[in-house]
Enzyme design. Sequence first.
Site, PDB file in Angstrom:
ATOM      1  CD  GLU A 123      -1.656  -3.156  -6.197  1.00  0.00           C
ATOM      2  OE1 GLU A 123      -1.578  -3.438  -5.000  1.00  0.00           O
ATOM      3  OE2 GLU A 123      -2.676  -2.693  -6.730  1.00  0.00           O
ATOM      4  CG  HIS A 239       0.499   2.186   1.142  1.00  0.00           C
ATOM      5  ND1 HIS A 239       1.200   2.945   0.238  1.00  0.00           N
ATOM      6  CD2 HIS A 239      -0.240   1.319   0.399  1.00  0.00           C
ATOM      7  CE1 HIS A 239       0.882   2.555  -0.991  1.00  0.00           C
ATOM      8  NE2 HIS A 239       0.016   1.562  -0.913  1.00  0.00           N
ATOM      9  NE  ARG A 285       1.299  -2.327   0.212  1.00  0.00           N
ATOM     10  CZ  ARG A 285       0.010  -2.458   0.212  1.00  0.00           C
ATOM     11  NH1 ARG A 285      -0.617  -2.690   1.333  1.00  0.00           N
ATOM     12  NH2 ARG A 285      -0.653  -2.335  -0.890  1.00  0.00           N
ATOM     13  CG  HIS A 346      -2.298   0.775   3.998  1.00  0.00           C
ATOM     14  ND1 HIS A 346      -3.219   1.652   3.454  1.00  0.00           N
ATOM     15  CD2 HIS A 346      -2.301  -0.318   3.185  1.00  0.00           C
ATOM     16  CE1 HIS A 346      -3.743   1.107   2.369  1.00  0.00           C
ATOM     17  NE2 HIS A 346      -3.213  -0.091   2.194  1.00  0.00           N
ATOM     18  NE  ARG A 381      -3.143  -5.885   3.555  1.00  0.00           N
ATOM     19  CZ  ARG A 381      -3.279  -5.110   2.491  1.00  0.00           C
ATOM     20  NH1 ARG A 381      -3.433  -5.634   1.283  1.00  0.00           N
ATOM     21  NH2 ARG A 381      -3.258  -3.786   2.613  1.00  0.00           N
TER      22      ARG A 381
HETATM   23  C1  SIN Z   1      -2.712   0.297  -2.850  1.00  0.00           C
HETATM   24  O1  SIN Z   1      -3.494   0.563  -3.747  1.00  0.00           O
HETATM   25  O2  SIN Z   1      -1.512   0.533  -2.918  1.00  0.00           O
HETATM   26  C2  SIN Z   1      -3.265  -0.339  -1.603  1.00  0.00           C
HETATM   27  C3  SIN Z   1      -3.795  -1.672  -1.882  1.00  0.00           C
HETATM   28  C4  SIN Z   1      -3.611  -2.547  -0.661  1.00  0.00           C
HETATM   29  O3  SIN Z   1      -3.505  -2.046   0.441  1.00  0.00           O
HETATM   30  O4  SIN Z   1      -3.525  -3.755  -0.830  1.00  0.00           O
END
Ligand code: SIN
Length: 543
Positions: A123, A239, A285, A346, A381
């Site tokens: 991610e 998000h 993010r 988010h 975060r």
């Molecule tokens: C996501 O699945 O993109 C969210 C996971 C997160 O907020 O860490």
Amino acid sequence: MSANQAGAPRPSEIYSDFLIIGSGLAGLYAALYASGFGSVTLLTKSTVEESNSYWAQGGIAAVVDPDDSAWFHIDDTMRAGRGLNNLKAVEVLVNEGRERVIELIEKGMQFDSDETGLELGLEGGHTKRRVLHAGGSSTGREMVKFLIAAVEKNPSIRKYESTGVVELLSDGVSCSGALALGNAFEPILFLAKSTILATGGASALFERTTNPESSTGEGIALAYRAGAAISDMEFVQFHPTAFYNERGASFLITEALRGEGAHLLSGTGERFVYEYSDLGELAPRDIVSRAISIEIERSGKNFVYLDMRHLDSSYLKSRFTNIYEACLAAGVDMTNSLVPVAPAAHYMIGGVKTGLMGETNIKGLFACGEVASTGVHGANRLASNSLLECVVFGKRAVDGALDYDGGGFDSSFRQGSSVAHNPATGELKFFRELKSAATRIMNRSVGIVRSGEGLVAAGHELAAISPLLEKLSGYYKLKMEMILEVCGLITAFSLMREESRGVHIREDFPEEDPSWKKTYSDEKRRGAKARTRRITRRLRKNR
Ligand code: SIN
């Protein structure tokens, strides 16, 4: 009936060693762990299935791969957090996180794996594949279900659903439990040696959100009213990719899809995130959300596109089943069509200020999970560190409570407590209208990109809602007061930080300013004491 009215029913009393408020991953984990040391009461204002954790998709980050190391995870977390992280908290998160995840696996939690071992996702902001997932992209749901099953079987845990806390029993120095309303609005006093807040976040205070509507920051308001220090409230993470449609309804589209190669496209079909970071779609993010918001502004459309058409469709359908189905229900087949997405609130980085054992400045009051502000996330975060935070700091809050001797427990708070909060007919509708008005203000002026002028205007507009609360009474009035309080805290903290850092972006202060490399909190001790005196007077009157 008003809270002061003579003859209101006296609340029943329930005593336990640990009172845990909130039943997301942090609350469930803390309840199970605490049950090894004493009696536990677990309260939730909704049901145990309704929590932000339940909806978490991507997974839980942990160093379980031999090619990875704690150092890499710590470094990624610190880089995402723009230098504001509490390093000690990050070290705890990463090192203990690995232990907690391995323990969960040993207890039977099943993360997705193939013949070579655990499947690890990638991610934004991670330099290694380290995101464990379950049920494809239903990690939160699978983990929560796993812990609920254990809670249900545990005789030391008493669970109360549809039970909303209206007040922490605190004199601004120590906490002895909470006053709550049961599902028929009957008052119940939950007395405890230690109270652990695990109430989750506040992102439903924004019109566009990935959170359930119950995520309104009540835990923050309750703690603030009890005299707890609150910190880092300007840091609300958006998000980058929540599904967009004109009706406003939204759902999360996990970042893990970008980890598997999904691209973000502008309205004219160009990949644009590389203009902002060499990491492109896998930048942290804050960078991706900012890039999208600039693109939205530039194009005049309300969304950009997530493109997965080049990815293997059967893989997409099996690994991301819930997202595939949700998009299909909204009329988009993500395997062959572009998916409209836009950022949505988010995760609340700020909250109740705690030390590394979940301790607050109020004796006997602890906090863990999203409601707590340990400084672990800094100004932004890192993806999939939040479920990890829940298990690591859920355990630590209980350990902190065990170290506390209950010296602050003061049963006199319960004497004569008497409330009735039955709302009048029609109040729910008006409450919802006021809440929507507040969330629109927050989205427009306290959202991804802020300005001093916009924040001041938001403050005035939120203040203008206050007099309308007179048309509400009891529970809904209190809830709306708490909503306005938390909106006010986010707005005030955002106005105070005159720089851009991580998720806090000020168009009037667009650069990161080294003199702002600090966090701050707002200790309302004097206010809390005055309020406590008022509460105490009211309780005495009702005796
Ligand atoms: C996501 O699945 O993109 C969210 C996971 C997160 O907020 O860490």
